[in-house]
Design a protein around this motif. Sequence first.
Motif, PDB file in Angstrom:
ATOM      1  N   THR A  44     -94.281  16.743 -13.613  1.00  0.00           N
ATOM      2  CA  THR A  44     -93.650  15.723 -12.764  1.00  0.00           C
ATOM      3  C   THR A  44     -94.702  14.994 -11.946  1.00  0.00           C
ATOM      4  OG1 THR A  44     -91.609  17.006 -12.662  1.00  0.00           O
ATOM      5  CG2 THR A  44     -91.924  15.320 -10.972  1.00  0.00           C
TER       6      THR A  44
ATOM      7  N   SER B  78     -89.738   9.012 -11.566  1.00  0.00           N
ATOM      8  CA  SER B  78     -89.526   9.948 -12.675  1.00  0.00           C
ATOM      9  C   SER B  78     -88.041  10.247 -12.816  1.00  0.00           C
ATOM     10  CB  SER B  78     -90.290  11.253 -12.429  1.00  0.00           C
ATOM     11  OG  SER B  78     -91.663  11.009 -12.273  1.00  0.00           O
TER      12      SER B  78
ATOM     13  N   ASP C  17     -84.558  12.174 -13.280  1.00  0.00           N
ATOM     14  CA  ASP C  17     -84.169  13.474 -12.720  1.00  0.00           C
ATOM     15  C   ASP C  17     -83.449  14.362 -13.725  1.00  0.00           C
ATOM     16  OD1 ASP C  17     -85.237  12.966 -10.196  1.00  0.00           O
ATOM     17  OD2 ASP C  17     -83.426  11.918  -9.551  1.00  0.00           O
TER      18      ASP C  17
ATOM     19  N   ARG D  36     -86.992  12.514 -19.365  1.00  0.00           N
ATOM     20  CA  ARG D  36     -87.148  13.909 -18.914  1.00  0.00           C
ATOM     21  C   ARG D  36     -86.680  14.824 -20.031  1.00  0.00           C
ATOM     22  NH1 ARG D  36     -88.037  17.132 -14.474  1.00  0.00           N
ATOM     23  NH2 ARG D  36     -88.311  15.329 -13.099  1.00  0.00           N
TER      24      ARG D  36
END
Length: 364
Positions: free
Chosen positions: A147, A159, A161, A180
């Motif tokens: 991250t 970024s 989630d 992600r």
Amino acid sequence: MTVIEGVHEDHGAAFREVGGRRVVDHYGKPERVHRAVRTVVGVIEMGYGVVTVTGEDRVDFVDDAVSNRVPTTDGEGVYALLLDPDGAVETDMYVYNAGERLLLFVPPNRADPLVEDWRGKTFVQDVEIRDATDEFAVFGVHGPQATEKIASVLNHAASPDGSLSFVRGTMVDAGVTVIRGDGLAGEEGFEVVCAADVAEEVFDTLENRGLNAAPFGYRTWEALTLEAGTPLFEPEIEGRIPNGVGLRNAVDFEKGCFVGQEVVARIENRGRPPERLVGLSCEALPAAGAAVLDGDAAVGEVTRAVESPTLGEPIALAAVDYDPPADLTVGVDGDAVAAERTALPFVDGSDDSARRPRYPDDAA
């Protein structure tokens, strides 16, 4: 081949094929790089096949074909399976809703057959299906500081989630999509997607700008995923019933359509499958395909094994009869060596693999 083969060659890469695609095996000293990913962060070029689906009926068409509900919202993704008429897995895939198109990441040797098969099923629907593998590069960023790594180089977006959600931004001047991941390596992870013509720039950014990331290849990827208890397509998933490899989150039985109702009972998550995927700690390293024995009786076979760089001992995944004893043996060079069933994951990292096998009778 890889999108940035020359860059990998300059890094001293050794190559091999995965699913018919040339990928990096390692850059030398894979055990040292393995520890770098486990403690900081690393970057790998992924060898996906990429299929795009466009047209007004794109979501409904794919949703009818695959085992999980296709997202209807731009910026969301899902892991899903394509099953044969008997309920066995033909391919697995990630399906991302990218607004005017769906983007599918599939095993590299499954892109062409999928496109050919689906084109023959469009009928009157407004759908266009295309193999776009050569147009994209996909880089995986994995490790407990993944991250921080992404945050240090991603511009114009934060970024993402949620697992399999994504955002669009830039890295230096290159446009990227950052997804992600779902923890397949047992660590925080992201996938960075870009056009093939800016792939060298993006890889350089991921490796050298902001927080440095160690380049790694598929030898390390396979060891990381085994330690995390993650089944991979060719060794563990292909041709098996989904609940036999514990993929309880990959099938939504409420949606229907993706398989004939006559086979639903065979693959329903509530059912007891004929086999299960287990972890084994072994006294010696078995080969893939080695017999797993309960006394003199064969109860399954090893799907994948590695000398764990983290644990310093041989570990394996095996497809076995549903409820074998804890103490087993495996065949190694003509001998039966001790193997003990071990809870997955073998190694606890910064994330838990969403694909780690889960069965109806697992302890809560």
